[in-house]
Structure formats: C-alpha cells, structure tokens
Motif scaffolding. Sequence first.
Motif, PDB file in Angstrom:
ATOM      1  N   ASP A 159       4.891  18.359  13.796  1.00 15.18           N
ATOM      2  CA  ASP A 159       6.049  17.579  14.244  1.00 15.18           C
ATOM      3  C   ASP A 159       5.622  16.209  14.775  1.00 15.18           C
ATOM      4  OD1 ASP A 159       7.672  19.695  13.559  1.00 15.18           O
ATOM      5  OD2 ASP A 159       7.729  20.532  15.598  1.00 15.18           O
ATOM      6  N   GLY A 160       4.465  16.158  15.486  1.00 17.85           N
ATOM      7  CA  GLY A 160       3.999  14.876  16.008  1.00 17.85           C
ATOM      8  C   GLY A 160       3.627  13.896  14.920  1.00 17.85           C
ATOM      9  N   ILE A 161       2.909  14.370  13.891  1.00 14.16           N
ATOM     10  CA  ILE A 161       2.517  13.483  12.786  1.00 14.16           C
ATOM     11  C   ILE A 161       3.733  13.070  11.968  1.00 14.16           C
ATOM     12  CG2 ILE A 161       1.159  13.343  10.673  1.00 14.16           C
ATOM     13  CD1 ILE A 161      -0.870  15.197  11.925  1.00 14.16           C
ATOM     14  N   LYS A 162       4.629  14.018  11.744  1.00 16.19           N
ATOM     15  CA  LYS A 162       5.820  13.709  10.948  1.00 16.19           C
ATOM     16  C   LYS A 162       6.692  12.671  11.635  1.00 16.19           C
ATOM     17  CE  LYS A 162       9.502  15.946   8.309  1.00 16.19           C
ATOM     18  NZ  LYS A 162      10.538  14.960   8.690  1.00 16.19           N
ATOM     19  N   ALA A 163       6.773  12.734  12.960  1.00  9.04           N
ATOM     20  CA  ALA A 163       7.571  11.752  13.698  1.00  9.04           C
ATOM     21  C   ALA A 163       7.012  10.343  13.507  1.00  9.04           C
ATOM     22  CB  ALA A 163       7.610  12.112  15.182  1.00  9.04           C
ATOM     23  N   GLN A 164       5.686  10.224  13.411  1.00 10.47           N
ATOM     24  CA  GLN A 164       5.086   8.909  13.186  1.00 10.47           C
ATOM     25  C   GLN A 164       5.334   8.410  11.767  1.00 10.47           C
ATOM     26  OE1 GLN A 164       0.957   8.606  14.565  1.00 10.47           O
ATOM     27  NE2 GLN A 164       1.261  10.433  15.817  1.00 10.47           N
ATOM     28  N   LEU A 165       5.224   9.313  10.780  1.00 14.59           N
ATOM     29  CA  LEU A 165       5.412   8.895   9.392  1.00 14.59           C
ATOM     30  C   LEU A 165       6.874   8.640   9.053  1.00 14.59           C
ATOM     31  CD1 LEU A 165       2.893  11.273   7.570  1.00 14.59           C
ATOM     32  CD2 LEU A 165       2.575   8.884   8.239  1.00 14.59           C
ATOM     33  N   ASP A 166       7.788   9.230   9.811  1.00 16.67           N
ATOM     34  CA  ASP A 166       9.209   9.017   9.539  1.00 16.67           C
ATOM     35  C   ASP A 166       9.646   7.595   9.836  1.00 16.67           C
ATOM     36  OD1 ASP A 166       9.607  11.560   8.632  1.00 16.67           O
ATOM     37  OD2 ASP A 166      10.397  12.346  10.524  1.00 16.67           O
ATOM     38  N   LEU A 192      -4.244   9.062   5.676  1.00 21.87           N
ATOM     39  CA  LEU A 192      -4.940  10.257   6.145  1.00 21.87           C
ATOM     40  C   LEU A 192      -3.987  11.184   6.902  1.00 21.87           C
ATOM     41  CD1 LEU A 192      -8.271   8.610   7.408  1.00 21.87           C
ATOM     42  CD2 LEU A 192      -7.844   9.771   5.234  1.00 21.87           C
ATOM     43  N   GLN A 193      -3.044  10.586   7.636  1.00 24.87           N
ATOM     44  CA  GLN A 193      -2.057  11.398   8.343  1.00 24.87           C
ATOM     45  C   GLN A 193      -1.177  12.170   7.362  1.00 24.87           C
ATOM     46  OE1 GLN A 193      -0.209   8.356  10.851  1.00 24.87           O
ATOM     47  NE2 GLN A 193      -1.062   9.344  12.659  1.00 24.87           N
ATOM     48  N   ARG A 194      -0.820  11.539   6.245  1.00 27.93           N
ATOM     49  CA  ARG A 194      -0.010  12.228   5.240  1.00 27.93           C
ATOM     50  C   ARG A 194      -0.781  13.416   4.651  1.00 27.93           C
ATOM     51  NH1 ARG A 194       4.681  13.740   4.049  1.00 27.93           N
ATOM     52  NH2 ARG A 194       5.416  11.656   4.667  1.00 27.93           N
ATOM     53  N   GLU A 195      -2.073  13.222   4.368  1.00 31.06           N
ATOM     54  CA  GLU A 195      -2.888  14.326   3.867  1.00 31.06           C
ATOM     55  C   GLU A 195      -2.980  15.455   4.895  1.00 31.06           C
ATOM     56  OE1 GLU A 195      -6.671  12.873   2.713  1.00 31.06           O
ATOM     57  OE2 GLU A 195      -5.900  11.560   1.128  1.00 31.06           O
ATOM     58  N   TYR A 215       2.469   2.187   3.566  1.00 28.83           N
ATOM     59  CA  TYR A 215       1.534   2.291   4.676  1.00 28.83           C
ATOM     60  C   TYR A 215       1.158   0.905   5.178  1.00 28.83           C
ATOM     61  CZ  TYR A 215       1.010   7.073   2.967  1.00 28.83           C
ATOM     62  OH  TYR A 215       1.254   8.363   2.562  1.00 28.83           O
ATOM     63  N   THR A 216       1.082   0.776   6.502  1.00 31.30           N
ATOM     64  CA  THR A 216       0.658  -0.489   7.109  1.00 31.30           C
ATOM     65  C   THR A 216      -0.820  -0.470   7.484  1.00 31.30           C
ATOM     66  OG1 THR A 216       1.403   0.348   9.267  1.00 31.30           O
ATOM     67  CG2 THR A 216       2.974  -0.961   7.977  1.00 31.30           C
ATOM     68  N   ASN A 248       0.854  -1.182   0.000  1.00 30.51           N
ATOM     69  CA  ASN A 248       0.000   0.000   0.000  1.00 30.51           C
ATOM     70  C   ASN A 248       0.896   1.240   0.000  1.00 30.51           C
ATOM     71  OD1 ASN A 248      -2.085   1.811   0.204  1.00 30.51           O
ATOM     72  ND2 ASN A 248      -2.559   1.357   2.344  1.00 30.51           N
ATOM     73  N   LEU A 249       1.140   1.776  -1.198  1.00 28.52           N
ATOM     74  CA  LEU A 249       2.112   2.854  -1.352  1.00 28.52           C
ATOM     75  C   LEU A 249       1.424   4.216  -1.387  1.00 28.52           C
ATOM     76  CD1 LEU A 249       4.460   1.297  -4.083  1.00 28.52           C
ATOM     77  CD2 LEU A 249       4.723   1.247  -1.592  1.00 28.52           C
ATOM     78  N   GLY A 250       2.044   5.173  -0.737  1.00 33.19           N
ATOM     79  CA  GLY A 250       1.611   6.563  -0.818  1.00 33.19           C
ATOM     80  C   GLY A 250       2.707   7.358  -1.501  1.00 33.19           C
ATOM     81  N   TYR A 251       2.419   7.886  -2.674  1.00 38.93           N
ATOM     82  CA  TYR A 251       3.448   8.546  -3.478  1.00 38.93           C
ATOM     83  C   TYR A 251       3.646   9.984  -3.011  1.00 38.93           C
ATOM     84  CZ  TYR A 251       3.253   4.519  -6.571  1.00 38.93           C
ATOM     85  OH  TYR A 251       3.320   3.258  -7.075  1.00 38.93           O
ATOM     86  N   LEU A 252       4.901  10.394  -2.960  1.00 36.01           N
ATOM     87  CA  LEU A 252       5.266  11.726  -2.508  1.00 36.01           C
ATOM     88  C   LEU A 252       5.693  12.634  -3.649  1.00 36.01           C
ATOM     89  CD1 LEU A 252       7.316  10.768   0.694  1.00 36.01           C
ATOM     90  CD2 LEU A 252       4.853  11.154   0.466  1.00 36.01           C
ATOM     91  N   VAL A 253       5.791  12.103  -4.858  1.00 32.33           N
ATOM     92  CA  VAL A 253       6.145  12.896  -6.034  1.00 32.33           C
ATOM     93  C   VAL A 253       5.085  12.681  -7.103  1.00 32.33           C
ATOM     94  CG1 VAL A 253       8.625  12.844  -5.560  1.00 32.33           C
ATOM     95  CG2 VAL A 253       7.604  11.072  -6.992  1.00 32.33           C
ATOM     96  N   GLN A 254       4.975  13.627  -8.023  1.00 33.66           N
ATOM     97  CA  GLN A 254       3.981  13.564  -9.078  1.00 33.66           C
ATOM     98  C   GLN A 254       4.539  12.810 -10.284  1.00 33.66           C
ATOM     99  OE1 GLN A 254       0.859  14.695  -8.705  1.00 33.66           O
ATOM    100  NE2 GLN A 254       1.368  15.399  -6.634  1.00 33.66           N
ATOM    101  N   ASP A 255       3.620  12.264 -11.096  1.00 27.62           N
ATOM    102  CA  ASP A 255       4.039  11.614 -12.338  1.00 27.62           C
ATOM    103  C   ASP A 255       4.712  12.634 -13.252  1.00 27.62           C
ATOM    104  OD1 ASP A 255       3.083   9.082 -11.673  1.00 27.62           O
ATOM    105  OD2 ASP A 255       1.063   9.570 -12.344  1.00 27.62           O
ATOM    106  N   GLY A 256       5.866  12.273 -13.779  1.00 22.74           N
ATOM    107  CA  GLY A 256       6.603  13.172 -14.650  1.00 22.74           C
ATOM    108  C   GLY A 256       7.535  14.112 -13.915  1.00 22.74           C
TER     109      GLY A 256
END
Length: 255
Positions: free
Chosen positions: A189-196, A101-104, A94-95, A73-81
């Motif tokens: 910072d709290g959400i980013k720490a979880q996604l890192d 939703l946290q990334r959004e 993502y697990t 289950n991949l969440g892309y961080l860059v756009q196509d092209g």
Amino acid sequence: MSNRQDRPLAKKLLHALGLLALALFLLYVAVQFVLIFHRSYKTETAIRYTLAESLNLTGVVAFDAVDVPGSGNLGYLVQDGERVTNGTVVAECYTDDTQGLQRERLDRLERSITLLTKSQNSAGSELSVLTNQTKQALYNLLDKLDTAQYTGISDAQDSFLLAQNRLQISTGQTADFSQSIAALQTEYDGIKAQLDTLQTVTATTNGYFSRTEASPAIRTDCRALADADPATLQKMLADGFPAADTNRAGQIATG
C-alpha cells in the motif's frame, strides 16, 4: 467261429489306422518345423529423407492503428499485443530511476501476497497428495533450470512455494500466513500510494496495444498499398515510408 476270426482282423485294422494317424501327425509337425526354421524373409532398404524449402520475402503489413501519445521515461504496464479498452492505463511516466524499481517491487509484492493467500487454502488435502505435489513442483523447477527455460522459472518457483507452504500448514509447522500477508500488504500500500501520483498514459480506444519499440514508426495510405502492383510495392519499400510522430508511447491496432 467267423466272429472270432474277425476280431484279430479288426484289431490289426485299428492298429494300422492308428499308426497311419500318428505318422500323418508327425509328418505335419516336421513340415511346420521346416517352415518355421527355414523361412526366408524378403528385405528392402528404406532411406529416411526430409525435403524442406523456404522462401524469404520482404514486405510490410498494413493495419488500421491509433497512436497513443506519450513521451519521457515510460514504464509500461501492459504487454505488446495485449488487448486494451478505452481508458486502460498502458504506461506511467517516471521522474527518476527509483520509481521503476518501485514498480518491480510492487509486482513482486502482489505475487507474494497472492501466493500466501492461496497457500492457506489447504484444508481437506491429504498429506500424501501435498507431498507428491511438492516433489513434482521441485522436479519441474529443477528441469527448467537445467534446460535454461528462464521464461517459465517464475511460475515454476511459485508452484513449488505454493506446494511447500500448503505442506507446512497441513503438517502444523505453520498455523497460517496472516502476519506475513499483513506486513506485505502494508508495504504494498505504501509503494502503491507513491506510484499513484505519477502521470499515466491511457488508451483512447479499444484494440491491441504495442509499444513504440515494437510497432513500426511509419505512416502510409492503406488504399495505396492495396492498389499497388508488385513493382510499385518494391519501389515503395526501396524509397521508404515517412516517419510517424515521435511523441508517441505506442499504438493500438483497431483493425
């Protein structure tokens, strides 16, 4: 005695010349009126016509590309092209669904912090300028909503909020947004720490990235395509191409 006789004759001559000049002037004016009000125009009928032709072709585009391994289950961080360099994080694994939703939420927080930081930079701006910017930004936002230009609504909304926030600071309604920025930064910072802690997919070379859904999952020999004649290409299209590896997050076009 002769001089007295010449004077009436000269007066008559001048009078006659004056009448002649007046008659010529009136004749000129009359001719101009006739030419103006009785002028005929030549008209032609023009037909506007547009000719367009189209030709539909079936084919393939071949280019050198490097697969980017990855699955799940991949969440892309860059756009196509989008151009990436070696080591750029292109996706995260993502697990569970809440991480997407946290990334959004993290992206929205980043936009809000940037917007509020820019809003505090309103020193030296005249009130009339800020008011006009607010009106124009509002009209632009309403126009995009009215014409269903949904792709540009986020930017239009940010422009309106930026102008509105600067107007509030300029008029003294708000001193600054430091407290709001601090609260948003703490949440960020709290959400980013979880996604890192998530596993990521990184680019292994420089080039233009595209996801698996946007990139052709086929593999073939570019030399064979270059040397093939039209009949051979048509047969290759009809027969299809061998599928590429399924364990791939996308590919990076290098040439």
